[in-house]
Motif scaffolding. Structure first.
Motif, PDB file in Angstrom:
ATOM      1  N   ARG A  74      -5.480 -54.335   6.247  1.00  0.00           N
ATOM      2  CA  ARG A  74      -4.087 -54.751   6.106  1.00  0.00           C
ATOM      3  C   ARG A  74      -3.582 -55.132   7.490  1.00  0.00           C
ATOM      4  NH1 ARG A  74      -1.514 -55.754   1.320  1.00  0.00           N
ATOM      5  NH2 ARG A  74      -2.135 -53.736   0.465  1.00  0.00           N
ATOM      6  N   MET A  75      -3.256 -56.408   7.688  1.00  0.00           N
ATOM      7  CA  MET A  75      -2.748 -56.824   8.999  1.00  0.00           C
ATOM      8  C   MET A  75      -1.291 -56.407   9.144  1.00  0.00           C
ATOM      9  SD  MET A  75      -2.333 -60.963   8.529  1.00  0.00           S
ATOM     10  CE  MET A  75      -2.821 -61.562   6.905  1.00  0.00           C
ATOM     11  N   SER A  76      -0.837 -56.284  10.384  1.00  0.00           N
ATOM     12  CA  SER A  76       0.572 -55.974  10.621  1.00  0.00           C
ATOM     13  C   SER A  76       1.409 -57.230  10.403  1.00  0.00           C
ATOM     14  CB  SER A  76       0.770 -55.465  12.052  1.00  0.00           C
ATOM     15  OG  SER A  76       0.557 -56.521  12.977  1.00  0.00           O
ATOM     16  N   LEU A  77       2.692 -57.051  10.180  1.00  0.00           N
ATOM     17  CA  LEU A  77       3.592 -58.196  10.023  1.00  0.00           C
ATOM     18  C   LEU A  77       3.621 -59.023  11.301  1.00  0.00           C
ATOM     19  CD1 LEU A  77       5.501 -59.584   8.027  1.00  0.00           C
ATOM     20  CD2 LEU A  77       7.373 -58.237   9.007  1.00  0.00           C
ATOM     21  N   GLN A  78       3.523 -58.347  12.460  1.00  0.00           N
ATOM     22  CA  GLN A  78       3.502 -59.066  13.742  1.00  0.00           C
ATOM     23  C   GLN A  78       2.270 -59.964  13.850  1.00  0.00           C
ATOM     24  OE1 GLN A  78       6.000 -58.772  16.399  1.00  0.00           O
ATOM     25  NE2 GLN A  78       4.925 -60.698  16.779  1.00  0.00           N
ATOM     26  N   THR A  79       1.109 -59.427  13.476  1.00  0.00           N
ATOM     27  CA  THR A  79      -0.117 -60.230  13.482  1.00  0.00           C
ATOM     28  C   THR A  79       0.033 -61.421  12.549  1.00  0.00           C
ATOM     29  OG1 THR A  79      -1.555 -58.376  14.047  1.00  0.00           O
ATOM     30  CG2 THR A  79      -2.572 -60.211  12.853  1.00  0.00           C
ATOM     31  N   ASP A  80       0.588 -61.173  11.370  1.00  0.00           N
ATOM     32  CA  ASP A  80       0.781 -62.223  10.381  1.00  0.00           C
ATOM     33  C   ASP A  80       1.673 -63.343  10.946  1.00  0.00           C
ATOM     34  OD1 ASP A  80       0.733 -63.613   8.022  1.00  0.00           O
ATOM     35  OD2 ASP A  80       1.557 -62.013   6.787  1.00  0.00           O
ATOM     36  N   GLU A  81       2.775 -62.955  11.573  1.00  0.00           N
ATOM     37  CA  GLU A  81       3.727 -63.952  12.076  1.00  0.00           C
ATOM     38  C   GLU A  81       3.230 -64.637  13.343  1.00  0.00           C
ATOM     39  OE1 GLU A  81       7.516 -61.972  12.268  1.00  0.00           O
ATOM     40  OE2 GLU A  81       7.876 -62.254  10.118  1.00  0.00           O
ATOM     41  N   ASP A  82       2.353 -63.988  14.108  1.00  0.00           N
ATOM     42  CA  ASP A  82       1.765 -64.628  15.295  1.00  0.00           C
ATOM     43  C   ASP A  82       0.761 -65.710  14.909  1.00  0.00           C
ATOM     44  OD1 ASP A  82       3.232 -63.051  16.998  1.00  0.00           O
ATOM     45  OD2 ASP A  82       1.593 -61.669  17.469  1.00  0.00           O
ATOM     46  N   GLU A  83       0.078 -65.504  13.789  1.00  0.00           N
ATOM     47  CA  GLU A  83      -0.991 -66.414  13.364  1.00  0.00           C
ATOM     48  C   GLU A  83      -0.407 -67.689  12.734  1.00  0.00           C
ATOM     49  OE1 GLU A  83      -4.002 -68.320  13.052  1.00  0.00           O
ATOM     50  OE2 GLU A  83      -4.501 -66.290  13.728  1.00  0.00           O
ATOM     51  N   HIS A  84      -1.000 -68.834  13.082  1.00  0.00           N
ATOM     52  CA  HIS A  84      -0.503 -70.110  12.556  1.00  0.00           C
ATOM     53  C   HIS A  84      -1.381 -70.708  11.464  1.00  0.00           C
ATOM     54  CE1 HIS A  84      -3.355 -71.302  15.766  1.00  0.00           C
ATOM     55  NE2 HIS A  84      -3.652 -72.291  14.937  1.00  0.00           N
ATOM     56  N   SER A  85      -2.626 -70.227  11.330  1.00  0.00           N
ATOM     57  CA  SER A  85      -3.612 -70.955  10.511  1.00  0.00           C
ATOM     58  C   SER A  85      -3.208 -71.037   9.042  1.00  0.00           C
ATOM     59  CB  SER A  85      -4.996 -70.309  10.651  1.00  0.00           C
ATOM     60  OG  SER A  85      -5.041 -69.028  10.067  1.00  0.00           O
ATOM     61  N   ILE A  86      -2.598 -69.986   8.516  1.00  0.00           N
ATOM     62  CA  ILE A  86      -2.150 -69.996   7.117  1.00  0.00           C
ATOM     63  C   ILE A  86      -0.789 -70.679   7.012  1.00  0.00           C
ATOM     64  CG2 ILE A  86      -1.406 -68.522   5.206  1.00  0.00           C
ATOM     65  CD1 ILE A  86      -3.595 -66.507   6.104  1.00  0.00           C
ATOM     66  N   GLU A  87       0.102 -70.354   7.941  1.00  0.00           N
ATOM     67  CA  GLU A  87       1.469 -70.883   7.875  1.00  0.00           C
ATOM     68  C   GLU A  87       1.517 -72.407   7.864  1.00  0.00           C
ATOM     69  OE1 GLU A  87       5.617 -71.017  10.469  1.00  0.00           O
ATOM     70  OE2 GLU A  87       4.191 -69.397  10.863  1.00  0.00           O
ATOM     71  N   MET A  88       0.612 -73.062   8.603  1.00  0.00           N
ATOM     72  CA  MET A  88       0.673 -74.523   8.705  1.00  0.00           C
ATOM     73  C   MET A  88       0.423 -75.221   7.370  1.00  0.00           C
ATOM     74  SD  MET A  88       1.697 -74.941  11.699  1.00  0.00           S
ATOM     75  CE  MET A  88       1.617 -76.724  11.770  1.00  0.00           C
ATOM     76  N   HIS A  89      -0.128 -74.506   6.403  1.00  0.00           N
ATOM     77  CA  HIS A  89      -0.361 -75.094   5.076  1.00  0.00           C
ATOM     78  C   HIS A  89       0.770 -74.787   4.093  1.00  0.00           C
ATOM     79  CE1 HIS A  89      -4.455 -76.521   5.832  1.00  0.00           C
ATOM     80  NE2 HIS A  89      -4.521 -75.482   6.661  1.00  0.00           N
ATOM     81  N   LEU A  90       1.697 -73.930   4.477  1.00  0.00           N
ATOM     82  CA  LEU A  90       2.741 -73.515   3.540  1.00  0.00           C
ATOM     83  C   LEU A  90       3.733 -74.627   3.201  1.00  0.00           C
ATOM     84  CD1 LEU A  90       3.450 -69.902   4.863  1.00  0.00           C
ATOM     85  CD2 LEU A  90       1.852 -70.621   3.075  1.00  0.00           C
ATOM     86  N   PRO A  91       4.213 -75.414   4.201  1.00  0.00           N
ATOM     87  CA  PRO A  91       5.140 -76.488   3.824  1.00  0.00           C
ATOM     88  C   PRO A  91       4.519 -77.501   2.863  1.00  0.00           C
ATOM     89  CG  PRO A  91       5.292 -76.034   6.179  1.00  0.00           C
ATOM     90  CD  PRO A  91       4.108 -75.276   5.667  1.00  0.00           C
ATOM     91  N   TYR A  92       3.262 -77.891   3.105  1.00  0.00           N
ATOM     92  CA  TYR A  92       2.586 -78.823   2.192  1.00  0.00           C
ATOM     93  C   TYR A  92       2.442 -78.202   0.802  1.00  0.00           C
ATOM     94  CZ  TYR A  92       1.280 -82.483   5.515  1.00  0.00           C
ATOM     95  OH  TYR A  92       1.304 -83.531   6.394  1.00  0.00           O
ATOM     96  N   THR A  93       2.063 -76.923   0.767  1.00  0.00           N
ATOM     97  CA  THR A  93       1.916 -76.237  -0.521  1.00  0.00           C
ATOM     98  C   THR A  93       3.240 -76.200  -1.262  1.00  0.00           C
ATOM     99  OG1 THR A  93       0.136 -74.862   0.390  1.00  0.00           O
ATOM    100  CG2 THR A  93       1.211 -74.072  -1.613  1.00  0.00           C
ATOM    101  N   ALA A  94       4.305 -75.835  -0.545  1.00  0.00           N
ATOM    102  CA  ALA A  94       5.630 -75.764  -1.159  1.00  0.00           C
ATOM    103  C   ALA A  94       6.066 -77.127  -1.685  1.00  0.00           C
ATOM    104  CB  ALA A  94       6.646 -75.224  -0.152  1.00  0.00           C
TER     105      ALA A  94
END
Length: 274
Positions: free
Chosen positions: A98-118
């Motif tokens: 289980r990653m921390s919320l800080q680790t999650d928010e620091d990482e860009h690899s998943i986030e960069m696909h969220l706008p396209y997915t949305a």
């Protein structure tokens, strides 16, 4: 037991992409309208109910895969809901951290696909969920293990998989300066190297991809998520499921011509199940 909803903020909005929902929406509509489809027009479609997003870990050392502590991923367009039932099933396997919320928010690899997915799913925005998975520096056996685990989800036509990866990161700042002089300019050598790897991925052979990486050390940041996908496909092909993967586009951030230059390569492809 707290019922508080945990939200992952769109931490790279405003720097890596627009934080304005209206501006981002207009940009995405423009880019998507320019996309060339190589597949004939569909007579019917099945919209995915669940979108798995596998991204590499850039900031924390991770030898396994990790799940987010969040319930909701925010985007400037609308919030995306994590599928907690699938998360619970994955957690029960004992294979995930289980990653921390800080680790999650620091990482860009998943986030960069969220706008396209949305954007792509906006007409079904209340009908689908996401399954973000942060993929660590996996061994070959771990890639096989996660591939086998996720293969049942890949076989389900109500699921969609997104694999986050760039291709070659070339230059002294990336500590990678492979150059095959027979290809001419440096950027031509990079393209040849990348397309060699892309051709191997299209063969859907995880061992060949592993051997390619060992030989050339190409700095493909999503090599482990790609490895997991290839192993999932290999598992499904054992049962006779026919699939093929085709790359649709390739680009470089700049054309390297001397040793002071640097570039990052990008490739996009699609896996089709027959």
């Amino acid at each position: 037991m707290s019922n508080r909803v945990v939200c992952r903020e769109a931490s790279h909005a405003g720097s890596w992409y627009s934080a304005s929902g209206s501006q981002l929406n207009a940009q995405l509509e423009g880019w998507l309208s320019q996309a060339q489809s190589t597949i004939r027009p569909a007579r019917a479609i099945i919209a995915p109910r669940r979108v798995f997003i596998l991204g590499p870990s850039h900031h924390v050392p991770l030898s396994r895969c990790a799940l987010s502590p969040a319930d909701i991923y925010r985007t400037p367009l609308y919030d995306l809901r994590i599928d907690q039932k699938v998360y619970a099933d994955l957690w029960k396997t004992g294979l995930f951290e289980r990653m921390s919320l800080q680790t999650d928010e620091d990482e860009h690899s998943i986030e960069m696909h969220l706008p396209y997915t949305a954007k792509a799913m906006e007409s079904h925005k209340d009908e689908f969920s996401i399954v973000p998975v942060l993929v660590g520096a996996l061994s070959e056996s771990k890639e096989q293990e996660y591939g086998k685990l996720l293969s049942k989800y890949l076989a389900d036509p109500s699921n969609l998989f997104i694999i986050s990866s760039d291709f070659c990161h070339w230059g002294q700042r990336f500590r990678y300066t492979y150059y095959d002089e027979s290809q001419g300019e440096i950027y031509r050598s990079i393209e040849h190297l990348d397309k060699m790897g892309m051709g191997i991925i299209e063969q859907l052979d995880p061992m060949s991809f592993t051997n390619y990486l060992k030989k050339y050390r190409n700095t493909i940041c999503g090599r482990h998520p790609i490895g997991v996908l290839l192993n999932a496909v290999a598992e499904l092909r054992k049962s006779g499921l026919e699939m093929n993967f085709t790359f649709l586009n390739y680009a470089q951030s700049s054309q390297c011509r001397n040793w002071q230059d640097s570039s990052v390569s990008y490739a996009a492809g699609a896996l089709i199940v027959h």
